[in-house]
Design a protein around this motif. Structure first.
Motif, PDB file in Angstrom:
ATOM      1  N   ILE A 197       1.016  -1.034   0.261  1.00  0.00           N
ATOM      2  CA  ILE A 197      -0.211   0.567  -0.084  1.00  0.00           C
ATOM      3  C   ILE A 197       0.488   0.869   0.054  1.00  0.00           C
ATOM      4  O   ILE A 197       0.758   2.184  -0.217  1.00  0.00           O
ATOM      5  CB  ILE A 197      -0.883   0.119   1.679  1.00  0.00           C
ATOM      6  N   THR A 228      -7.219  -2.327   4.492  1.00  0.00           N
ATOM      7  CA  THR A 228      -6.432  -1.279   4.667  1.00  0.00           C
ATOM      8  C   THR A 228      -6.657  -0.066   5.500  1.00  0.00           C
ATOM      9  O   THR A 228      -5.206   0.899   5.178  1.00  0.00           O
ATOM     10  CB  THR A 228      -5.662  -1.060   2.689  1.00  0.00           C
ATOM     11  N   ASP A 232      -4.219   2.818   5.107  1.00  0.00           N
ATOM     12  CA  ASP A 232      -4.711   4.032   4.670  1.00  0.00           C
ATOM     13  C   ASP A 232      -4.813   5.497   5.659  1.00  0.00           C
ATOM     14  O   ASP A 232      -4.480   6.562   5.366  1.00  0.00           O
ATOM     15  CB  ASP A 232      -6.061   3.280   3.850  1.00  0.00           C
TER      16      ASP A 232
END
Length: 376
Positions: A197, A228, A232
């Motif tokens: 990510i 995520t 994030d």
């Protein structure tokens, strides 16, 4: 709605869950509400807005609970889902898949006239031109391809060109960017998922920088997911999260270390109750839940309760499944109820027309799945 016809008389009766006709899609209402509250609190503490993805539950009853907990609205994967939830009184919908083709564009234009706060994602100049030609006032986000080549523009330059086209078109408003890294959501190891990510977020930053340089700073950066959400939030680029499966926690997400400590951040709340309908062999029994009761691409459903520890499920056709206890242990008896978790929640939900909301062993409500089958 068949579920209501069959089970209305059971609502509120102590122990009524056992009397549900099976297979039945069940929601543990207490666990669901805790999940919704936990994600809402996480988003608030992180300074993020929530627009949960209703493709997971497809239900106005659950969407209302998410909005009541602080969500801006919900996402819908398809135009039909958005129409169904709008009809049920849900505002603030973002349609996350491109709407293409004259019939669909006409429907979107009509929906924009009655859906407060409606937005849609776009990824092609021809689609933007068609939306502009519809004459509707539409707020759009540019969808970015995260690398899986499913939907989304393929480069920062393409994102800029599409944003400029939207900005120049009468009736259209450019609101921001959508970036959903779907293939990274189910990486089980937290460190490996974070590494993936971080790399993708660097790409997202490059798109934001290019648009900002040209006077089109995106106000909304929407995306992310249950897998995520913690990463994030840490990286600080998104200002809106499209988390979906956290409300239910299917097997795919239960297998993931979501926040890096090995603990489960959310509870399993989506269940399927089945019943033993044949018990003529000592090594297995047959339950009344098969391919039509569970999504199948994520493997067999885990056994939650009603069977000895270590029991395994095997698909045995459209209507049937085998429940196999450990060697030397007796299986459940004829008529006993066995509860399973969903392997993959979104397509499992799409097999049913209603949720049976329970608290403990009591049916407390029946919620319609308004978006079921609304894939067009």
């Amino acid at each position: 709605m068949q579920a209501f016809d069959l089970h209305q008389h059971l609502i509120g009766r102590q122990g009524s869950r056992r009397d549900l006709n099976t297979p039945a899609l069940v929601v543990d209402a207490d666990a669901l509400e805790r999940n919704i509250a936990r994600m809402a609190a996480f988003a608030k503490a992180s300074g993020l807005s929530l627009r949960p993805h209703a493709k997971t539950h497809k239900s106005a009853a659950i969407a209302r609970r998410q909005i009541d907990a602080g969500a801006l609205g919900v996402c819908c994967a398809k135009l039909g889902e958005a129409e169904a939830l709008t009809e049920a009184g849900i505002d603030g919908i973002l349609i996350t898949s491109p709407v293409v083709g004259a019939p669909a564009v006409a429907r979107l234009a009509a929906l924009a006239g009655r859906a407060k706060g409606l937005m849609a994602a776009v990824d092609h100049p021809h689609a933007v031109a068609a939306l502009a030609a519809s004459g509707a006032a539409l707020t759009l986000v540019v969808d970015l391809d995260p690398g899986i080549h499913r939907t989304g523009v393929a480069s920062p330059e393409a994102a800029l060109a599409l944003a400029q086209q939207i900005d120049a078109a009468p009736g259209l408003s450019f609101a921001g960017l959508q970036f959903y890294c779907g293939s990274q959501q189910h990486i089980e190891d937290f460190a490996a998922r974070r590494e993936a990510i971080v790399e993708r977020t660097d790409y997202l930053k490059s798109v934001i920088a290019l648009l900002t340089e040209h006077g089109l700073e995106p106000k909304i950066i929407t995306g992310g997911g249950t897998g995520t959400h913690a990463i994030d939030a840490e990286l600080g680029v998104f200002n809106e999260l499209q988390v979906g499966s956290y409300v239910f926690m299917d097997k795919q997400y239960a297998d993931c270390d979501l926040v890096g400590d090995g603990a489960q951040a959310f509870e399993t709340s989506l269940l399927v109750d089945a019943r033993v309908i044949s018990a003529n062999h000592p090594m297995l029994v047959t339950v009344d839940a098969g391919f039509k009761a569970f999504a199948t691409e994520a493997g067999p459903p885990p056994v939650v309760s009603g069977a000895p520890d270590g029991s395994q499920y095997r698909f045995m056709g459209d209507e049937h499944g085998a429940l196999i206890p450990p060697k030397g242990v007796a299986p459940p008896a004829l008529g006993e109820v066995v509860t399973f978790a969903a392997p993959h929640c979104d397509p499992t939900v799409n097999l049913y027309d209603a949720y049976h909301a329970v608290r403990g062993d009591t049916l407390v409500d029946i919620w319609a799945i308004e978006g079921r089958g609304r894939s067009a």
